[in-house]
Structures are given as structure tokens and as C-alpha cells.
Enzyme design. Structure first.
Site, PDB file in Angstrom:
ATOM      1  N   GLN A   1      -5.804  13.607  13.151  1.00 15.31           N
ATOM      2  CA  GLN A   1      -5.008  12.901  12.141  1.00 15.31           C
ATOM      3  C   GLN A   1      -6.008  12.270  11.182  1.00 15.31           C
ATOM      4  O   GLN A   1      -6.576  11.224  11.471  1.00 15.31           O
ATOM      5  CB  GLN A   1      -4.088  11.845  12.760  1.00 15.31           C
ATOM      6  CG  GLN A   1      -3.345  10.987  11.747  1.00 15.31           C
ATOM      7  CD  GLN A   1      -2.485  11.788  10.788  1.00 15.31           C
ATOM      8  OE1 GLN A   1      -1.863  12.771  11.168  1.00 15.31           O
ATOM      9  NE2 GLN A   1      -2.450  11.373   9.535  1.00 15.31           N
TER      10      GLN A   1
ATOM     11  N   PRO B   1       0.897   9.627  16.130  1.00 19.00           N
ATOM     12  CA  PRO B   1       1.266   8.274  15.679  1.00 19.00           C
ATOM     13  C   PRO B   1       2.271   8.192  14.541  1.00 19.00           C
ATOM     14  O   PRO B   1       2.726   7.090  14.210  1.00 19.00           O
ATOM     15  CB  PRO B   1      -0.085   7.684  15.241  1.00 19.00           C
ATOM     16  CG  PRO B   1      -0.896   8.866  14.821  1.00 19.00           C
ATOM     17  CD  PRO B   1      -0.479   9.984  15.731  1.00 19.00           C
TER      18      PRO B   1
ATOM     19  N   GLY C   1       5.746  10.023  12.151  1.00 22.85           N
ATOM     20  CA  GLY C   1       6.915  10.895  12.235  1.00 22.85           C
ATOM     21  C   GLY C   1       6.558  12.325  11.890  1.00 22.85           C
ATOM     22  O   GLY C   1       7.032  13.275  12.511  1.00 22.85           O
ATOM     23  N   GLY C   2       5.715  12.476  10.898  1.00 22.65           N
ATOM     24  CA  GLY C   2       5.250  13.794  10.496  1.00 22.65           C
ATOM     25  C   GLY C   2       3.989  13.648   9.679  1.00 22.65           C
ATOM     26  O   GLY C   2       3.654  12.565   9.209  1.00 22.65           O
TER      27      GLY C   2
ATOM     28  N   GLU D   1       1.944  15.965   6.609  1.00 23.30           N
ATOM     29  CA  GLU D   1       2.165  17.076   5.691  1.00 23.30           C
ATOM     30  C   GLU D   1       0.979  18.008   5.533  1.00 23.30           C
ATOM     31  O   GLU D   1       0.680  18.486   4.428  1.00 23.30           O
ATOM     32  CB  GLU D   1       2.559  16.516   4.324  1.00 23.30           C
ATOM     33  CG  GLU D   1       1.484  15.661   3.628  1.00 23.30           C
ATOM     34  CD  GLU D   1       1.506  14.187   3.979  1.00 23.30           C
ATOM     35  OE1 GLU D   1       0.885  13.389   3.252  1.00 23.30           O
ATOM     36  OE2 GLU D   1       2.146  13.821   4.990  1.00 23.30           O
TER      37      GLU D   1
ATOM     38  N   HIS E   1      11.174  15.626   4.088  1.00 24.49           N
ATOM     39  CA  HIS E   1      10.118  14.745   3.582  1.00 24.49           C
ATOM     40  C   HIS E   1       8.769  15.467   3.566  1.00 24.49           C
ATOM     41  O   HIS E   1       8.074  15.491   2.536  1.00 24.49           O
ATOM     42  CB  HIS E   1      10.038  13.488   4.454  1.00 24.49           C
ATOM     43  CG  HIS E   1       9.003  12.502   3.989  1.00 24.49           C
ATOM     44  ND1 HIS E   1       9.273  11.512   3.087  1.00 24.49           N
ATOM     45  CD2 HIS E   1       7.682  12.376   4.302  1.00 24.49           C
ATOM     46  CE1 HIS E   1       8.176  10.807   2.857  1.00 24.49           C
ATOM     47  NE2 HIS E   1       7.188  11.314   3.596  1.00 24.49           N
ATOM     48  N   GLU E   2       8.407  16.069   4.700  1.00 28.92           N
ATOM     49  CA  GLU E   2       7.098  16.731   4.778  1.00 28.92           C
ATOM     50  C   GLU E   2       7.032  17.931   3.844  1.00 28.92           C
ATOM     51  O   GLU E   2       5.980  18.219   3.264  1.00 28.92           O
ATOM     52  CB  GLU E   2       6.790  17.136   6.223  1.00 28.92           C
ATOM     53  CG  GLU E   2       6.838  16.000   7.244  1.00 28.92           C
ATOM     54  CD  GLU E   2       6.011  14.781   6.854  1.00 28.92           C
ATOM     55  OE1 GLU E   2       5.017  14.925   6.117  1.00 28.92           O
ATOM     56  OE2 GLU E   2       6.374  13.669   7.280  1.00 28.92           O
TER      57      GLU E   2
ATOM     58  N   HIS F   1       6.230  16.938   0.327  1.00 32.00           N
ATOM     59  CA  HIS F   1       4.810  16.654   0.142  1.00 32.00           C
ATOM     60  C   HIS F   1       4.027  17.873  -0.344  1.00 32.00           C
ATOM     61  O   HIS F   1       2.918  17.716  -0.873  1.00 32.00           O
ATOM     62  CB  HIS F   1       4.197  16.166   1.459  1.00 32.00           C
ATOM     63  CG  HIS F   1       4.201  14.688   1.631  1.00 32.00           C
ATOM     64  ND1 HIS F   1       3.664  13.819   0.708  1.00 32.00           N
ATOM     65  CD2 HIS F   1       4.668  13.907   2.645  1.00 32.00           C
ATOM     66  CE1 HIS F   1       3.785  12.578   1.140  1.00 32.00           C
ATOM     67  NE2 HIS F   1       4.400  12.592   2.311  1.00 32.00           N
TER      68      HIS F   1
ATOM     69  N   GLU G   1       3.967   8.865  -1.635  1.00 30.70           N
ATOM     70  CA  GLU G   1       5.122   8.649  -0.752  1.00 30.70           C
ATOM     71  C   GLU G   1       6.412   8.294  -1.493  1.00 30.70           C
ATOM     72  O   GLU G   1       7.494   8.709  -1.079  1.00 30.70           O
ATOM     73  CB  GLU G   1       4.787   7.583   0.283  1.00 30.70           C
ATOM     74  CG  GLU G   1       3.659   7.970   1.228  1.00 30.70           C
ATOM     75  CD  GLU G   1       3.949   9.207   2.064  1.00 30.70           C
ATOM     76  OE1 GLU G   1       5.106   9.673   2.075  1.00 30.70           O
ATOM     77  OE2 GLU G   1       3.017   9.711   2.699  1.00 30.70           O
TER      78      GLU G   1
ATOM     79  N   ASP H   1      -5.276   1.821   6.506  1.00 33.44           N
ATOM     80  CA  ASP H   1      -4.540   1.666   7.766  1.00 33.44           C
ATOM     81  C   ASP H   1      -3.993   0.250   7.917  1.00 33.44           C
ATOM     82  O   ASP H   1      -2.924   0.038   8.504  1.00 33.44           O
ATOM     83  CB  ASP H   1      -5.437   1.975   8.970  1.00 33.44           C
ATOM     84  CG  ASP H   1      -5.676   3.466   9.154  1.00 33.44           C
ATOM     85  OD1 ASP H   1      -4.782   4.257   8.812  1.00 33.44           O
ATOM     86  OD2 ASP H   1      -6.761   3.828   9.632  1.00 33.44           O
TER      87      ASP H   1
ATOM     88  N   TYR I   1       6.884   3.936   0.254  1.00 36.04           N
ATOM     89  CA  TYR I   1       7.893   4.972   0.430  1.00 36.04           C
ATOM     90  C   TYR I   1       9.209   4.571  -0.257  1.00 36.04           C
ATOM     91  O   TYR I   1       9.731   5.311  -1.097  1.00 36.04           O
ATOM     92  CB  TYR I   1       8.182   5.193   1.917  1.00 36.04           C
ATOM     93  CG  TYR I   1       7.058   5.753   2.742  1.00 36.04           C
ATOM     94  CD1 TYR I   1       7.107   7.056   3.241  1.00 36.04           C
ATOM     95  CD2 TYR I   1       5.944   4.975   3.068  1.00 36.04           C
ATOM     96  CE1 TYR I   1       6.089   7.565   4.021  1.00 36.04           C
ATOM     97  CE2 TYR I   1       4.914   5.481   3.849  1.00 36.04           C
ATOM     98  CZ  TYR I   1       4.996   6.785   4.328  1.00 36.04           C
ATOM     99  OH  TYR I   1       3.981   7.287   5.101  1.00 36.04           O
TER     100      TYR I   1
ATOM    101  N   MET J   1       3.811   4.862  15.664  1.00 33.06           N
ATOM    102  CA  MET J   1       3.590   3.482  15.229  1.00 33.06           C
ATOM    103  C   MET J   1       4.862   2.821  14.704  1.00 33.06           C
ATOM    104  O   MET J   1       5.022   1.605  14.827  1.00 33.06           O
ATOM    105  CB  MET J   1       2.483   3.431  14.187  1.00 33.06           C
ATOM    106  CG  MET J   1       1.107   3.703  14.765  1.00 33.06           C
ATOM    107  SD  MET J   1      -0.242   3.160  13.694  1.00 33.06           S
ATOM    108  CE  MET J   1      -0.054   4.281  12.323  1.00 33.06           C
TER     109      MET J   1
END
Length: 615
Positions: free
Chosen positions: A139, A264, A266-267, A269, A293-294, A297, A316, A374, A382, A567
């Protein structure tokens, strides 16, 4: 810490002096020592002559040697690592020979990652569904590519890449790229479209695949693949709608990989290969909007990219805006508006809780001079970003006027990186010779981009579907159990989305009458929550159990917290628990026992949350 660079506050790279054009990766995947060994060969474009050095970002990487490649010769390069910043990384300086001319330069770096690389998570066989083989995934967003390879780890720089990955022959390797070949234990890939470093991705495990359609497959472990293929069967329909809105899909392949529960987000991209959490597999496709959503992107974020993460809303906010349009075209205006109303509920809750003591992070454009991206991650860019775009769309005359501009914007900045002023100037340019230019003068850019809190203007939505969840939240917050048991409204069937919204709104109420074990039991019974597979429903119900301080539910609470390390779920649950005095030590002890199973960015973020709350 201060700003590390003039272009990007979180990167030492100097993209105004040198840019990466292409990177060739050669990695050996070492599961025994949880490391990547190998090399990267960067093809740089030097933008000036006599450049004294190339500056790259690294984090916990061991450099073996660095050479300049030219005419089949290699020239050793002096290098050193300095200026380490906690949770950010360090500066790698590659000294160049005197008289180096501008133009192309090939530099090969031999290195290995740390076994604690922040952008990688190594799972033992016991942590996988199959229980027989290890698993590794990356990630890199926002600034963790520097833990996988020395690079210009800033979205201001985009590069193509190819790779050769040596891995256990019984495992399958996937990357954010097109497959060139698979031989026994060696896989090769190519990404011919320039991407920022944060979109570099790799996953290795005992994976199987099912087709979703032409140029689209779903990947995952054997135990989950059939369920996942069914859940995401509308992927190609979403892709068709997305191309109608945004133009041609340029990435050739669109695959999905269902990740382990420790993923961590939802998705993610990643080009050609979206990573998706298994927590969105609800059995009724009610959480499959994450794919919309992805997919979005593929244009907003991957094709047109924020130049640094202070302008993350350009990634976002635009993506949620397009995601909502996809939902509307597939399910109608009422569902589209309900979608927006639900995410506004999430924004209010985020501002009320997560960002209560950090109001400066509720701005659309944040200041990252003294922290990393982070540290500021939230739903603000978003939701607030998408509301801003919806406001502008309404201002210029609706979708039929704004969507042609959106295409113009995407085409103008395709393969480039932008900041908020680029969007502003392009909007003004496009409408400058139309009767809409006076409408744009109504936009208070400073208010929208720099004001704290909720969006200054929220458009009107069709609230038909939301009114039901609003009424239920009011009933459950204000009525005693005996009144609820005899209420016909409470017994009416509602959709999964209405149930999620109702529970979310209930959490928002500061006072809930008689929130006790009996009322929680009746809530669970009324909506059959015990048998729900919907993680968003379970998450909200768990938070209500904590709110009611039900110690007899602690096993269920901890079980949910340990069932996934997304998260979005973990952070609020741990924060809620440490604010409950009797549960505080249980929460801290549990986190300490599982944090090594989390990605670094997840464990560090939760650690910072808990440090603030415990102090």
C-alpha cells in the site's frame, strides 16, 4: 519538520530539476526474511546541466551500490542518506560527476527493503484464508513507495515502469500493470502509462481468478472468490457508465483483487488492478459502490493527479462526484441523492469526533508543512470536495452544462499533476465566453478551500429515502423501549442503505433515551443485526454497544475490531473504547497484541489517535 521540498512538502525530490521517466524493477521476494532484494534502474530526465546531485526519497532502505549506466559501462556513484524524519523517510543524495549534461541519464540502484517496510505487509499462512501459504501486499499511497524503492515519491512526478519478480513458484504475483509473462517462479509486468509512485502496487499469494468480462477479472483466495465474483458482477456496467461520463478508459485492463482483511482501506485504485477490502462483501451488493469509486479514479487521481497531498481533494472530491453520478445513472436520482446524504452524515460525524480537536484539518486544502498525509487522512476531501463540485455544477446550469467541462478538464490535464489553482483557472477559461461567467463570480474560493468545518453551502437533495432513516433515528433516540415495541414505524422494512444511515444518525445524537442492554437487544432483534453480513451495519451497531457501555458485549466488540484492520472501522472503535474508562485498558492491551498484524500506516495512525486520547 518544515517543508521538505518546494513542490511537495512531504518529498525531498526536486522535480523542477530532474524527473523520472521510466523505472525497471528487478525484485526477489524473500518471505523468510520479509524483504524485497534487487534493483531499480531509473531513466531520469535532467532538466539542467551541471546538476550536482539527484535527490530521492527513501524509508528504511539499505543501499548496496549505485551506478550510472552508459554505453555498456557502469560508473560508481557516491551516495549518502540524511535528514531522516519520523514516519516520513529520509533523503538519498546521488552525487553526479562534474559536467553532467542535461537530458537522459540511467542510474541503477541495488538495494533491499527493511523487514518492517511501511508500504508492505507480510502475512503468515495462518493469517490467510487458505492457511497454507504466505501472502504479501503493498500500500504505497500516500508516501510509502519510498519504503519499496528509492524514488521521487511525489505525485508531481509520473513515470512508466516494467518489472521482473522472482517469487515462490506456487504463488501468483499481481501488479498495477499489464502482465508480460509468467514462467515458473518469475512474473514480468509493464505499465506503459505514466503513474505517480503511490500507484505502484504488488500482491503475492495463493490466488485464483474468475472472469468478470472482457479485459476484466477478479482475483482472490479460493475460499472467497465465488462470493466476490457474485458481489462485484456489475463491475463492467459501472465501467461503461464511467466511460460515458469521463471518456475512454486508457488502462486496457480492469481487474479486482479481494484483499486479506488486514488491508487498511476500502479500496485502492491501483491502475489495472484495484485492491478491494473483503469487508464490502455484504451478500446483497449493497456496499459494491466502492467499485464505482475506484473505477472513477481511473480518470480523477490516476490520469489527472493532485501535485501533492495538500490538494488531495482534487483526487478524492472529484472521484466521489463521479462515483455519485455512476450511482445515479444506474439506480436513479433518489438513490444518487440518498448516497450524498449518507456521506454527509459521515462527514458530520468525522468533524464531530475524529477532527474535533483538529479543526484546521477540516479545510479542503490542508497545510502539510509539519505533518505527513497519513496524519490528516479523513473523509473531508472526499465529501466536502464533492459537495463543492456539485455546488459549481448547479451554479453553471446542471450536469448537461458541467459534464462537457469535466471532459475538457480531464483531457487538458491527462497524464499531468495539478493543484487547486489549475482547476480554478481552467473552469474560468472554459466558461469565459459563455453566459455562465458571471455565475462563477459567485464562488468564494477562499471560503470553500480554506474555511474550516462543514461545506458553506449544501445543495438541496431529494430526501425521500433519507426521511425514513431520519424518522427512525429520532424515534430510537427519543422513545423508551416500551414505546418502541408498540410503534408500527419501527417494524417497517427498510433497505440496507437506510439501515446504515439510520444507525449512523442515531450515533450522532448526544442523548439517547434509555440506551441500555434491553434497548440494544431490541435494536438487534428488530433489524436482525446478529445475522447481518454488512460490515457498515455491524460497525455502527458495535459503536452503539460501546456507547451503551455494555461490558457483556466486549467479546463481540473486540472480535469485530480484530476481524479486519480497515482504518475506517478500527480508528473510531479504539477511540470510543479508550473514552470508556472501564474498557480503556482492554482496548490498549488488545491493540498491543494485534498491532504487528497491521500495516504500519494503520498501526501508527491508531497509535497516534490513542496517544492523544490517553494523555
Amino acid at each position: 519538520m518544515g517543508r521538505l521540498g518546494t513542490v511537495d512538502p512531504n518529498s525531498y525530490a526536486e522535480p523542477d530539476r530532474v524527473t523520472t521517466v521510466h523505472s525497471s524493477l528487478k525484485w526477489i521476494v524473500d518471505f523468510d526474511n520479509t524483504k524485497l532484494h534487487g534493483s531499480v534502474t531509473h531513466r531520469f530526465n535532467l532538466l539542467e546541466s551541471d546538476l550536482p546531485a539527484i535527490i530521492l526519497d527513501v524509508r528504511d532502505i539499505t543501499i548496496k551500490d549505485v551506478v550510472i549506466l552508459s554505453n555498456n559501462n557502469s560508473t560508481p556513484v557516491n551516495y549518502f542518506i540524511t535528514d531522516s524524519v519520523v514516519d516520513i523517510g529520509s533523503k538519498l543524495t546521488l552525487e553526479l560527476p562534474e559536467g553532467t549534461v542535461k537530458g537522459e541519464l540511467l542510474v541503477q540502484i541495488n538495494y533491499e527493503t527493511a523487514n518492517t517496510a511501511s508500504g508492505l505487509l507480510w502475512l503468515t499462512p495462518e493469517q490467510t484464508l487458505g492457511k497454507k501459504h504466505p501472502y504479501m501486499f503493498s500500500q504505497c499511497q500516500p508516501i510509502h513507495a519510498r519504503s519499496l524503492l528509492p524514488c521521487q515519491d511525489t505525485p508531481a512526478v509520473k513515470f512508466t515502469y516494467d518489472s521482473s519478480i522472482e517469487h515462490p513458484k506456487e504463488l501468483t504475483t499481481l501488479m498495477s500493470a499489464l502482465v508480460l509473462g509468467r514462467n515458473e517462479g518469475i512474473s514480468s509486468f509493464e505499465q506503459p502509462i505514466p503513474i505517480p509512485a503511490y500507484l505502484l502496487a504488488i500482491a503475492i499469494g495463493k490466488l485464483v481468478t474468475r472472469p468478470l468480462g472482457p479485459n476484466s477479472n477478479i482475483w482472490g483466495e479460493e475460499d472467497i472468490i465465488e462470493e466476490a465474483a457474485q458481489e462485484f458482477s456489475e463491475t463492467l456496467n459501472m465501467l461503461k457508465v464511467a466511460t460515458d461520463i469521463c471518456g475512454p478508459y486508457v488502462w486496457t485492463q480492469y481487474d479486482l483483487l479481494v484483499m486479506p482483511p488486514s488491508f487498511p482501506y476500502g479500496g485502492m485504485e491501483n491502475p489495472c488492478l484495484t485492491f478491494v477490502t473483503p469487508t464490502v462483501i455484504a451478500g446483497d451488493k449493497s456496499l459494491a459502490d466502492v467499485i464505482a469509486h475506484e473505477l472513477a479514479h481511473s480518470w480523477t487521481g490516476n490520469l489527472v493527479t493532485n501535485r501533492n497531498f495538500e490538494h488531495f481533494w482534487l483526487n478524492e472530491g472529484f472521484t466521489v462526484f463521479i462515483e455519485t453520478k455512476i450511482v445515479g445513472r444506474m439506480r436513479g436520482t433518489k438513490e444518487k441523492d440518498f448516497h450524498m446524504i449518507r456521506i454527509l452524515t459521515e462527514l458530520r460525524e468525522c468533524i464531530r469526533t475524529q477532527l474535533a480537536n483538529k479543526p484546521e484539518l477540516t479545510k479542503l486544502v490542508v497545510d502539510l508543512s509539519n505533518c505527513g498525509p497519513d496524519d490528516v487522512f479523513s473523509v473531508v476531501p472526499y465529501v466536502k470536495g464533492s459537495i463543492f463540485l456539485l455546488y459549481i455544477e448547479d451554479l453553471v446550469g446542471g450536469p448537461e452544462v458541467f459534464e462537457p467541462f469535466l471532459l475538457f478538464y480531464l483531457q487538458k490535464y491527462a497524464y499531468k499533476s495539478v493543484v487547486s489553482d489549475d482547476f480554478k483557472s481552467t473552469l474560468e477559461e472554459y466558461f469565459s465566453k459563455t453566459d455562465k461567467q458571471n455565475n462563477l463570480k459567485k464562488i468564494d474560493w477562499n471560503l470553500w478551500l480554506n474555511q474550516e468545518g462543514m461545506p458553506p453551502i449544501i445543495p438541496k437533495f431529494d430526501e425521500t429515502l433519507a426521511n425514513i432513516s431520519k424518522e427512525l433515528a429520532l424515534l430510537w433516540s427519543s422513545k423508551k423501549l416500551i414505546e418502541l415495541e408498540n410503534n408500527e414505524t419501527v417494524k417497517e422494512n427498510i433497505s440496507s442503505h437506510q439501515l446504515i444511515d439510520f444507525l449512523g444518525r442515531l450515533i450522532e445524537y448526544e442523548d439517547i433515551v434509555d440506551l441500555n442492554e434491553e434497548k440494544i437487544d431490541f435494536l438487534e432483534y428488530t433489524y436482525n443485526l446478529k445475522n447481518s453480513k454488512n460490515s457498515e451495519v455491524k460497525f455502527r451497531f458495535i459503536r452503539l454497544c460501546i456507547r451503551a457501555k455494555l461490558m457483556n458485549r466486549m467479546d463481540d466488540i473486540i472480535a469485530f475490531a480484530n476481524s479486519n484492520f480497515r482504518m475506517k472501522f478500527c480508528r473510531p472503535i479504539y477511540s470510543d473504547l479508550v473514552n470508556w474508562p472501564e474498557a480503556k485498558q482492554i482496548a490498549l492491551m488488545n491493540f498491543d497484541s494485534v498491532k504487528n498484524q497491521m500495516m504500519t500506516l494503520c498501526s501508527q495512525t491508531i497509535s497516534k489517535d490513542l496517544d492523544l486520547l490517553v494523555k
